[in-house]
Design an enzyme around this catalytic site. Sequence first.
Site, PDB file in Angstrom:
ATOM      1  N   CYS A 170       7.656  51.440 -53.373  1.00 11.34           N
ATOM      2  CA  CYS A 170       6.467  52.254 -53.116  1.00 11.34           C
ATOM      3  C   CYS A 170       6.715  53.418 -52.173  1.00 11.34           C
ATOM      4  O   CYS A 170       5.800  54.215 -51.929  1.00 11.34           O
ATOM      5  CB  CYS A 170       5.345  51.373 -52.587  1.00 11.34           C
ATOM      6  SG  CYS A 170       4.814  50.128 -53.782  1.00 11.34           S
ATOM      7  N   HIS A 310      -0.699  55.510 -45.594  1.00 12.97           N
ATOM      8  CA  HIS A 310      -0.379  54.658 -46.740  1.00 12.97           C
ATOM      9  C   HIS A 310      -1.649  53.935 -47.174  1.00 12.97           C
ATOM     10  O   HIS A 310      -1.952  53.885 -48.370  1.00 12.97           O
ATOM     11  CB  HIS A 310       0.719  53.668 -46.366  1.00 12.97           C
ATOM     12  CG  HIS A 310       1.166  52.816 -47.509  1.00 12.97           C
ATOM     13  ND1 HIS A 310       1.880  53.322 -48.570  1.00 12.97           N
ATOM     14  CD2 HIS A 310       0.979  51.495 -47.773  1.00 12.97           C
ATOM     15  CE1 HIS A 310       2.119  52.350 -49.448  1.00 12.97           C
ATOM     16  NE2 HIS A 310       1.581  51.238 -48.978  1.00 12.97           N
ATOM     17  N   GLU A 321       0.059  49.657 -40.121  1.00 11.76           N
ATOM     18  CA  GLU A 321       0.097  51.111 -40.077  1.00 11.76           C
ATOM     19  C   GLU A 321      -0.661  51.665 -38.876  1.00 11.76           C
ATOM     20  O   GLU A 321      -0.202  52.614 -38.225  1.00 11.76           O
ATOM     21  CB  GLU A 321      -0.489  51.670 -41.375  1.00 11.76           C
ATOM     22  CG  GLU A 321      -0.409  53.176 -41.489  1.00 11.76           C
ATOM     23  CD  GLU A 321      -0.793  53.673 -42.866  1.00 11.76           C
ATOM     24  OE1 GLU A 321      -0.546  54.858 -43.132  1.00 11.76           O
ATOM     25  OE2 GLU A 321      -1.329  52.892 -43.667  1.00 11.76           O
ATOM     26  N   LYS A 342      -5.754  56.500 -51.466  1.00  9.07           N
ATOM     27  CA  LYS A 342      -5.732  55.338 -52.358  1.00  9.07           C
ATOM     28  C   LYS A 342      -7.136  54.788 -52.566  1.00  9.07           C
ATOM     29  O   LYS A 342      -7.384  54.066 -53.540  1.00  9.07           O
ATOM     30  CB  LYS A 342      -4.815  54.252 -51.796  1.00  9.07           C
ATOM     31  CG  LYS A 342      -3.330  54.595 -51.838  1.00  9.07           C
ATOM     32  CD  LYS A 342      -2.493  53.424 -51.355  1.00  9.07           C
ATOM     33  CE  LYS A 342      -1.006  53.748 -51.357  1.00  9.07           C
ATOM     34  NZ  LYS A 342      -0.608  54.695 -50.305  1.00  9.07           N
ATOM     35  N   HIS A 347      -3.311  52.732 -56.024  1.00 15.25           N
ATOM     36  CA  HIS A 347      -1.920  52.696 -55.557  1.00 15.25           C
ATOM     37  C   HIS A 347      -1.004  52.758 -56.771  1.00 15.25           C
ATOM     38  O   HIS A 347      -0.822  51.766 -57.483  1.00 15.25           O
ATOM     39  CB  HIS A 347      -1.688  51.412 -54.767  1.00 15.25           C
ATOM     40  CG  HIS A 347      -0.361  51.336 -54.073  1.00 15.25           C
ATOM     41  ND1 HIS A 347       0.667  52.242 -54.302  1.00 15.25           N
ATOM     42  CD2 HIS A 347       0.122  50.448 -53.147  1.00 15.25           C
ATOM     43  CE1 HIS A 347       1.698  51.920 -53.557  1.00 15.25           C
ATOM     44  NE2 HIS A 347       1.401  50.843 -52.850  1.00 15.25           N
ATOM     45  N   PHE A 406       7.397  47.285 -50.577  1.00 15.78           N
ATOM     46  CA  PHE A 406       8.013  45.965 -50.630  1.00 15.78           C
ATOM     47  C   PHE A 406       9.511  46.077 -50.344  1.00 15.78           C
ATOM     48  O   PHE A 406      10.164  47.045 -50.728  1.00 15.78           O
ATOM     49  CB  PHE A 406       7.811  45.339 -52.000  1.00 15.78           C
ATOM     50  CG  PHE A 406       6.437  44.769 -52.222  1.00 15.78           C
ATOM     51  CD1 PHE A 406       5.486  44.758 -51.216  1.00 15.78           C
ATOM     52  CD2 PHE A 406       6.085  44.236 -53.449  1.00 15.78           C
ATOM     53  CE1 PHE A 406       4.224  44.237 -51.418  1.00 15.78           C
ATOM     54  CE2 PHE A 406       4.829  43.708 -53.667  1.00 15.78           C
ATOM     55  CZ  PHE A 406       3.895  43.696 -52.664  1.00 15.78           C
TER      56      PHE A 406
END
Length: 423
Positions: A170, A310, A321, A342, A347, A406
Amino acid sequence: MSEGRRVVITGIGVVSPGGVGRKQYWQLLSAGRTATRTISLFDAAPFRSRVAAECDFDPAAAGLSRRQARQWDRTTQFAVVAAREALEDSGVLGQSEPYRTGVMMGTACGSTMSLDSEYALVSDEGKSWLVDEFHGSPYLYDYFVPSSMAAELAWICEAEGPVGVVSTGCTSGVDVLGHAADLIREGHADVITTGASDAAISPITVACFDAIKATTARNDTPETASRPFDRTRNGFVLGEGCAVFVLEELEHARRRDARVYAEVAGHASRCNAYSMTGLSDDGLEMADAVTAALDMARHDPAEVDYVNAHGSATKQNDRHETNALKRSLGGHAYDIPVSSIKSMIGHSLGAIGALETAACALAIEHSVVPPTANLHESDPECDLDYVPLVAREHRIATALSVASGFGGFQSALVLDAPPRSAA
């Protein structure tokens, strides 16, 4: 590194939920509209999460031939259409030497949709362990090799210089832009078409995220299902899309009097070596990536005017975050607008970092911060200024975009407003 070589964005192309093209994309974001809905690309009834942000994409209407639509996976179709828009926007085609021209694309999942459908076909919907390759597509090899997408763009861009793919989950959309910018700074190219594309709204992807309960189960209200930093958030909404940029060495752009959106001033990536899916609350690695990116850009934290978060709408990511921004920006973190797009476009995995970079460049151009949609009940643990619901007029000289993926990947990208003499 060649001394003094700076990198700017001179073209932007977008395929996104809510519209094809950068103008439609910006209209969606600045209006705070959401493009999340019930999945329509396949029958999602058996799945826990049945919500996604799909692109209303018609290959023929987007200028692709029937042959191209059959040959290319949806991911490559997005990339080609966005690249054509970026190249037309830039006007660079034919203005650079082929050996000084490159292509770098990012993707997390490659040709997932085609691989998923082809496996179902050759295995008789999964009934046969021994598959019958006779029924497979003649383009199956291209689906297996993500570099096929970059190769197709190289033909369009007349690129005979560096061509490749970055796949870091990502964070791919941020990492590929940083890599492409470095290639120009180091003198390997003058122009690189770069960005990221993913189209992975497929049964296998939905099943994988269902298994770890990372996606939302808020199926009754899909338009408000993505709720970054909201107390009621319960997972992210899967998306798809693509953003492509023309990156150009600054003096090369000036010689042809090119319009400049922003300068790619700094970037950095870190890995927490902690967990494939988990995040520690302290946000140490993301904070370090932010600090390193700002150092490369020669900026103090107090010079950041906007953070594109993010903001995935998972509880651990939003906490991670928030703490990372406090750690890296200090007290200034409380004084600047932060938002997650998002909330509107979901996403899109490897593509989202590129789409968020496009949002930052357009925010700089329009002096508007896109909002965080669906943010009605602030989480006390997420206590920054997340620009809830409505866009905000705000002059932006420096924008910071962060990404988390991830495997523990944490990346940051810094964009500056165009240099005065190139604006």
